[in-house]
Design a protein around this motif. Structure first.
Motif, PDB file in Angstrom:
ATOM      1  N   GLY A  51     -54.397 -40.771  14.662  1.00 11.84           N
ATOM      2  CA  GLY A  51     -54.284 -41.894  13.723  1.00 11.84           C
ATOM      3  C   GLY A  51     -55.100 -41.708  12.461  1.00 11.84           C
ATOM      4  N   GLU A  52     -55.687 -40.506  12.265  1.00 14.78           N
ATOM      5  CA  GLU A  52     -56.444 -40.274  11.024  1.00 14.78           C
ATOM      6  C   GLU A  52     -55.509 -40.229   9.815  1.00 14.78           C
ATOM      7  OE1 GLU A  52     -59.628 -36.979  11.707  1.00 14.78           O
ATOM      8  OE2 GLU A  52     -58.398 -37.076  13.515  1.00 14.78           O
ATOM      9  N   ASP A 177     -62.043 -36.735  22.177  1.00  8.27           N
ATOM     10  CA  ASP A 177     -62.646 -37.749  21.307  1.00  8.27           C
ATOM     11  C   ASP A 177     -61.961 -39.100  21.489  1.00  8.27           C
ATOM     12  OD1 ASP A 177     -64.838 -37.201  19.850  1.00  8.27           O
ATOM     13  OD2 ASP A 177     -63.826 -36.785  17.951  1.00  8.27           O
ATOM     14  N   LEU A 178     -60.625 -39.081  21.439  1.00  7.02           N
ATOM     15  CA  LEU A 178     -59.847 -40.323  21.531  1.00  7.02           C
ATOM     16  C   LEU A 178     -60.055 -41.003  22.882  1.00  7.02           C
ATOM     17  CD1 LEU A 178     -56.288 -39.495  20.128  1.00  7.02           C
ATOM     18  CD2 LEU A 178     -57.883 -41.208  19.263  1.00  7.02           C
ATOM     19  N   THR A 401     -59.796 -41.957   6.147  1.00 11.22           N
ATOM     20  CA  THR A 401     -59.025 -41.240   7.163  1.00 11.22           C
ATOM     21  C   THR A 401     -59.673 -41.441   8.532  1.00 11.22           C
ATOM     22  OG1 THR A 401     -60.324 -39.283   6.622  1.00 11.22           O
ATOM     23  CG2 THR A 401     -58.150 -39.432   5.591  1.00 11.22           C
ATOM     24  N   GLN A 402     -59.883 -42.699   8.871  1.00 11.76           N
ATOM     25  CA  GLN A 402     -60.519 -42.997  10.159  1.00 11.76           C
ATOM     26  C   GLN A 402     -59.497 -42.937  11.289  1.00 11.76           C
ATOM     27  OE1 GLN A 402     -63.775 -43.114  10.441  1.00 11.76           O
ATOM     28  NE2 GLN A 402     -63.590 -42.661   8.265  1.00 11.76           N
ATOM     29  N   PRO A 403     -59.915 -42.478  12.479  1.00  6.20           N
ATOM     30  CA  PRO A 403     -58.973 -42.469  13.609  1.00  6.20           C
ATOM     31  C   PRO A 403     -58.594 -43.887  14.039  1.00  6.20           C
ATOM     32  CG  PRO A 403     -61.175 -41.831  14.311  1.00  6.20           C
ATOM     33  CD  PRO A 403     -61.215 -41.913  12.823  1.00  6.20           C
ATOM     34  N   ARG A 404     -57.430 -44.014  14.650  1.00  7.49           N
ATOM     35  CA  ARG A 404     -56.961 -45.301  15.177  1.00  7.49           C
ATOM     36  C   ARG A 404     -57.197 -45.282  16.688  1.00  7.49           C
ATOM     37  NH1 ARG A 404     -51.506 -46.191  16.201  1.00  7.49           N
ATOM     38  NH2 ARG A 404     -51.113 -44.250  15.102  1.00  7.49           N
ATOM     39  N   PRO A 405     -58.042 -46.195  17.207  1.00  6.39           N
ATOM     40  CA  PRO A 405     -58.351 -46.163  18.646  1.00  6.39           C
ATOM     41  C   PRO A 405     -57.102 -46.347  19.509  1.00  6.39           C
ATOM     42  CG  PRO A 405     -59.757 -47.727  17.473  1.00  6.39           C
ATOM     43  CD  PRO A 405     -58.720 -47.292  16.501  1.00  6.39           C
ATOM     44  N   LEU A 406     -57.180 -45.855  20.736  1.00 11.17           N
ATOM     45  CA  LEU A 406     -56.076 -46.029  21.699  1.00 11.17           C
ATOM     46  C   LEU A 406     -56.140 -47.449  22.248  1.00 11.17           C
ATOM     47  CD1 LEU A 406     -56.375 -42.660  23.705  1.00 11.17           C
ATOM     48  CD2 LEU A 406     -54.594 -43.245  22.046  1.00 11.17           C
TER      49      LEU A 406
END
Ligand SMILES: Cc1cc2nc3c(=O)[nH]c(=O)nc-3n(C[C@H](O)[C@H](O)[C@H](O)COP(=O)(O)OP(=O)(O)OC[C@H]3O[C@@H](n4cnc5c(N)ncnc54)[C@H](O)[C@@H]3O)c2cc1C
Length: 411
Positions: A51-52, A177-178, A401-406
Motif C-alpha cells: 500500500g505504499e 513488516d506488514l 508513501t506510507q504503507p496501508r495496514p492490513l
C-alpha cells in the motif's frame, strides 16, 4: 511499404513493448496489443502489495500513456503467422496484418513441474496477484482468535516464499513488516513466520557481496527464516514439503508464494523460430529475429548476446532495448543501416521492508531509509511519459508513501 504508411504491430505493453511504441511516434501506423489495459511497473509491485503506492502510480492506462501516438488494442495474441505477416487475436475474427512486428510479451511463472505448485501456490507478477496475496494475508489474520496462544498465531501466519532471488527477498521483508504490524495493531500474541526457500547455497545469486550483506542483515532484522540448499518437493493447499540433504519435511502453511523462476511466454514456442535452451528467441545484435528481418524481439523473450549476464530478464534490459528497437524499426522502414548496442547495468535497487532499501549505484551501496527515498526517486525517473512521471512524483512528494495496514476485511 513507405514511411508513415508502414503498419507496425507491437505485442506486449510492458517495458519492451510500451517504451518502443512511445518512441515510434510518426514512424508509421503503430498498434500496440496488450492483454491488460495497463502497463505495469513490476519493480514496484512490492510497494503496491504494502500500500505504499497505488495502482494508478505503477499501472497507468495504456491508452492514456499513448494518447494519440499509437492505436491500442486490449486483447490476447493467440497466434503469429510470420510468413503471412499476420497476428491473430483471441477476441477478433479478423487477423491483423503488419509490415513490421515487435514481439515483447514477457515471461511467465515457471513452476518447474513441482507437484501442486501451479495449483496451490500464489504467483506474484500482476496487480491481481498482489491483490490475492494481500487478501490471503488479511483472511488468515482475521481467523486468529483475539486470545490465541503465540504458537497458534505463528502457525496461522506461516507463509513460505519459494525463490531466494531479489523478488523473494523483497517480498519476504514486505510481508514480514506488514504481518508484524497487523499482529501489533490487533493486539495478538505471538509473531508471524515468513520463510524463504532457496535451492542454491545462497540468496540473491548474481548480486555483489556488498549488497548481499545488506540483504542478510535485513532478513535477520525482519526475522525472516532462510532455508538454502533446499528443494520444494510438493505444495498442497495447506502445506509445503521440502528436501534438504536426504531428509524431507512437511511445513504447514497459510500460503505459498512462488517466485522461483520464469519461462518465456508460451506464445514463443508456437513460432517455429530459433530459440536457445531456455526457449528464448535468439536475436541478432540489431534485435531482429533470424531469417525475419521485419520482425524484432526484445525483453524477457529474447536472448541478446552483448549484455552483462546479470541484466538478463530484467526491466532495465527491456527498457534499454526499447530505444534500440525503436531506432532500428525506423531505420528498417527507411532503408537505413541498423545498429547494435552493448547493454550495461544501470544500478540495482532492492526494497527491504516498508522503511528500508539497498541501492547499488556507481559501485557503492547505500542502505536504510535514505536508500528507500533514492529508490523512489530513481523509479520516478523511469516511469513512462513525462506527464505521468510528473503526476506520480508530485503525489509521492506531497502525499507521502506510507504503507496501508492490513485492516480486517469489510473494515
Ligand atoms: C514482481 C517483479 C519484480 C521485478 N523487479 C524488477 C526490478 O526490480 N528490476 C528489474 O530490472 N526487473 C525487475 N523485474 C523483471 C521485469 O519486470 C521484467 O524483466 C520486464 O518487465 C520485462 O519486460 P518485457 O517487456 O519483456 O515484459 P513485461 O514487462 O512483462 O510486459 C509484457 C506484456 O505483454 C503482455 N502479454 C503477455 N502475453 C500476451 C499476449 N499473448 N497477448 C497480448 N499481450 C500479452 C503482458 O500482460 C505484459 O503487459 C521484476 C519482475 C517481477 C514479476
Amino acid at each position: 511499404m513507405t514511411k508513415n504508411s508502414a503498419k507496425i504491430v507491437i505485442i506486449g505493453g510492458g517495458f519492451g513493448g510500451l517504451f518502443t511504441a512511445l518512441e515510434l511516434h510518426g514512424a508509421g501506423e503503430v498498434t500496440l496489443i496488450n492483454d491488460e489495459d495497463h502497463f505495469l511497473f513490476k519493480p514496484m509491485l512490492y510497494e503496491y502489495l504494502s500500500g505504499e503506492v497505488e495502482a494508478w502510480h505503477i499501472a497507468p492506462d495504456c491508452r492514456e500513456l499513448l494518447e494519440n501516438q499509437a492505436n491500442f488494442i486490449k486483447d490476447t495474441v493467440a497466434e503469429i503467422d510470420l510468413s503471412g505477416k499476420t497476428v491473430e487475436l483471441v477476441g477478433r475474427k479478423q487477423a491483423i496484418s503488419y509490415d513490421v512486428l515487435v514481439i515483447s510479451p514477457g515471461a511467465a511463472t515457471n513452476y518447474a513441474g513441482v507437484e501442486g505448485a501451479e495449483q496451490f501456490s500464489l504467483p506474484f507478477r500482476s496487480l491481481n496477484d498482489a491483490n490475492h496475496l494481500r487478501r490471503r494475508m488479511t483472511e488468515e489474520l482475521d481467523r486468529i482468535q483475539p486470545d490465541a496462544a503465540p504458537q497458534d498465531t505463528r502457525a496461522a501466519l506461516t507463509f513460505a516464499i519459494v525463490g531466494g532471488g531479489a523478488s523473494g527477498v523483497e517480498l519476504a521483508t514486505k510481508m514480514a513488516d506488514l504481518l508484524r504490524d497487523a499482529v501489533k495493531r490487533r493486539a495478538l500474541r505471538g509473531e508471524p513466520r515468513v520463510v524463504i526457500i532457496e535451492m542454491a547455497d545462497r540468496l540473491v545469486p548474481g548480486m555483489g557481496e556488498e549488497i548481499r550483506k545488506y540483504v542478510e542483515n535485513a532478513l535477520e532484522e525482519f526475522r525472516v527464516e532462510v532455508h538454502t540448499d533446499t528443494r520444494v518437493i510438493r505444495v498442497t493447499e495447506k502445506s509445503i514439503t521440502l528436501e534438504h540433504g536426504h531428509s524431507q519435511t512437511e511445513m504447514q502453511t497459510a500460503g505459498v508464494v512462488w517466485v522461483a523462476g520464469v519461462r518465456p511466454n508460451p506464445l514463443i514456442q508456437t513460432l517455429g523460430i530459433e530459440t536457445d535452451r531456455r526457449g528464448l528467441i535468439v536475436v541478432e545484435p540489431t534485435l531482429q529475429v533470424r531469417n525475419y528481418p521485419n520482425v524484432f524481439a526484445l525483453g524477457d523473450v529474447a536472448f541478446y548476446a552483448d549484455v552483462v549476464p546479470t541484466l538478463a530478464g530484467t526491466a532495465q534490459l527491456a527498457f534499454q532495448q526499447s530505444h534500440l528497437c525503436a531506432q532500428n524499426v525506423r531505420a528498417f522502414i527507411q532503408g537505413d543501416k541498423l545498429r547494435s548496442k552493448h547493454f550495461a547495468e544501470l544500478g540495482e535497487a532492492l526494497s527491504l521492508g516498508t522503511e528500508h532499501a539497498a541501492v547499488l549505484s556507481a559501485g557503492k551501496v547505500i542502505g536504510g531509509p535514505l536508500a528507500r527515498q533514492a529508490r523512489f526517486a530513481m523509479y520516478t525517473a523511469r516511469l513512462p511519459t513525462w506527464h505521468h512521471r510528473l503526476r506520480v512524483g508530485a503525489s509521492w512528494f506531497f502525499e507521502g508513501t506510507q504503507p496501508r495496514p492490513l485492516q480486517p476485511l469489510g473494515f
